[in-house]
Write a protein that holds these residues in place. Sequence first.
Motif, PDB file in Angstrom:
ATOM      1  N   MET A   1       0.827  -1.216   0.000  1.00 16.61           N
ATOM      2  CA  MET A   1       0.000   0.000   0.000  1.00 16.61           C
ATOM      3  C   MET A   1       0.853   1.255   0.000  1.00 16.61           C
ATOM      4  O   MET A   1       0.479   2.270  -0.598  1.00 16.61           O
ATOM      5  N   GLU A   2       1.992   1.222   0.658  1.00 19.09           N
ATOM      6  CA  GLU A   2       2.852   2.411   0.726  1.00 19.09           C
ATOM      7  C   GLU A   2       3.750   2.551  -0.495  1.00 19.09           C
ATOM      8  O   GLU A   2       4.343   3.613  -0.697  1.00 19.09           O
ATOM      9  N   ASN A   3       3.852   1.490  -1.274  1.00 15.62           N
ATOM     10  CA  ASN A   3       4.759   1.478  -2.426  1.00 15.62           C
ATOM     11  C   ASN A   3       3.979   1.164  -3.702  1.00 15.62           C
ATOM     12  O   ASN A   3       3.075   1.919  -4.047  1.00 15.62           O
ATOM     13  N   THR A   4       4.277   0.071  -4.396  1.00 17.04           N
ATOM     14  CA  THR A   4       3.594  -0.244  -5.650  1.00 17.04           C
ATOM     15  C   THR A   4       3.028  -1.655  -5.584  1.00 17.04           C
ATOM     16  O   THR A   4       3.759  -2.618  -5.389  1.00 17.04           O
ATOM     17  N   HIS A   5       1.719  -1.759  -5.756  1.00 19.52           N
ATOM     18  CA  HIS A   5       1.024  -3.040  -5.689  1.00 19.52           C
ATOM     19  C   HIS A   5       0.495  -3.392  -7.078  1.00 19.52           C
ATOM     20  O   HIS A   5      -0.291  -2.631  -7.660  1.00 19.52           O
ATOM     21  N   LEU A   6       0.946  -4.522  -7.609  1.00 22.07           N
ATOM     22  CA  LEU A   6       0.406  -5.010  -8.877  1.00 22.07           C
ATOM     23  C   LEU A   6      -0.830  -5.846  -8.553  1.00 22.07           C
ATOM     24  O   LEU A   6      -0.739  -7.012  -8.172  1.00 22.07           O
TER      25      LEU A   6
END
Length: 455
Positions: free
Chosen positions: A40-45
């Motif tokens: 959630m704080e970074n990048t979620h594919l």
Amino acid sequence: MNSKSKPNIIVFFTDQQRWDTSGLHGNPLSLMENFDHYAMENTHLFNSFTCQPVCGPARASLQSGMYATRTGCYKNKIPLKQNINTLAKYLKKQGYSTGYIGKWHLGSSEPVKKEDRGGYDYWLASNLLEFTSDAYETYVYDNQNKKVFLPGYRVDAITDAAINFIKSNQKKPFFLFVSLIEPHHQNNTDDYPPPIGYREKYTGKWSPPDLDALVGSAPRHLGGYYGMVKRIDEAYGRMIDVVKSLKLFDDSAIIFTSDHGNNFRTRTREYKRSCHESSIRVPTSFIGNMFQQGGRIKELTNILDIHATILDLGKVKNTSHCDGKSIIPLVNKTSRNWENEIFIQISESELARSLRTSKWKYCISDLTSNGNDKPSSDNYTETSLYDLDADPYELNNLIGINAYDEILNDLRKKMKRKIKKIENISIKINKGQNITNPGQLGLKPDSFHRSKKKL
């Protein structure tokens, strides 16, 4: 950021992990709190898939960037050819130190010969970790192929080795591939052995809708499987803590993903090797470095895109071999022509091909093949069609229902174009068995296309 011109790259790779073990995909058991937090704080594919739902072929594709029919590893027990360039070979040319720890599954022997290791400098691995180790008895082989015992629960043992590598390789960019066997079953016992005390926490708890409906081996296995996933997430969080404490987080891209999912014998005689979401969809995130605050990416991506992204991070220029695309334009919001379709090759259980769009799942199979006898075919029959908006867990197979003829015509054309482009084969697709008045038949998953074919 420090003075490094290229980020460290860490792949934290699990085996046979369903996408819906994550709370971000609806699991209510808090199995992946670290994954969920950092995604959630970074990048979620959000829509992440394998391109081949079986161990060896999926791993060959991630290492090489090519579909299984291009690598030649279209089923297990086919070693990766020594002349194929891998992630390690590409990144070494860019000045990276490279390391591989855990399960390989692409060699011709145990221990793995140096020339079969894909070019990795540091080696602490086993070809088939599920056969050289058990839950609390982890054995791998080092660079000299000496047998090494790693103490602790197997997830922790492999993660501890990864942490030691990270601590010892801070002076120049490194690429580390951490390959767990969990949450894959222990082959010799057909069990999912979690840490002591973890099975009891999750047995009889929440079950995904497809397993509730189709059951399979889930009542016997799901508690242990969830316990393995919980420990994976704890180890993942512990590794991130080390990266942060060494002040490497901003300079490191950490990728969490899996080779394929697990259908718990609801679709095939074992745990994967089918076109269904349970077999092909996996949890995936990119964290650290440029992926901080990248958000949720809803476009459809697969394991080949991860290969291309790693090369992009390492500033590899020649990527003409790649069957996937870097996700960095998606993260930067600069992509305008992302093809929102996933093509999947299936072997061993059947010789099949599947096309996954944002709404539809379409699968065709060579009904004359046993799935092992050849890598590809020119004659398929339609076997599955699912409306993923109305039926996300694929419990109602629509193939052969006249109301979907227009949809099928479009998917049939797309499938033919895909196979021609990727495999260079012009194929024939036979229509599925026609079904009249389906509302009176009491449809069950896969009942029609499976009726004349043994699993």
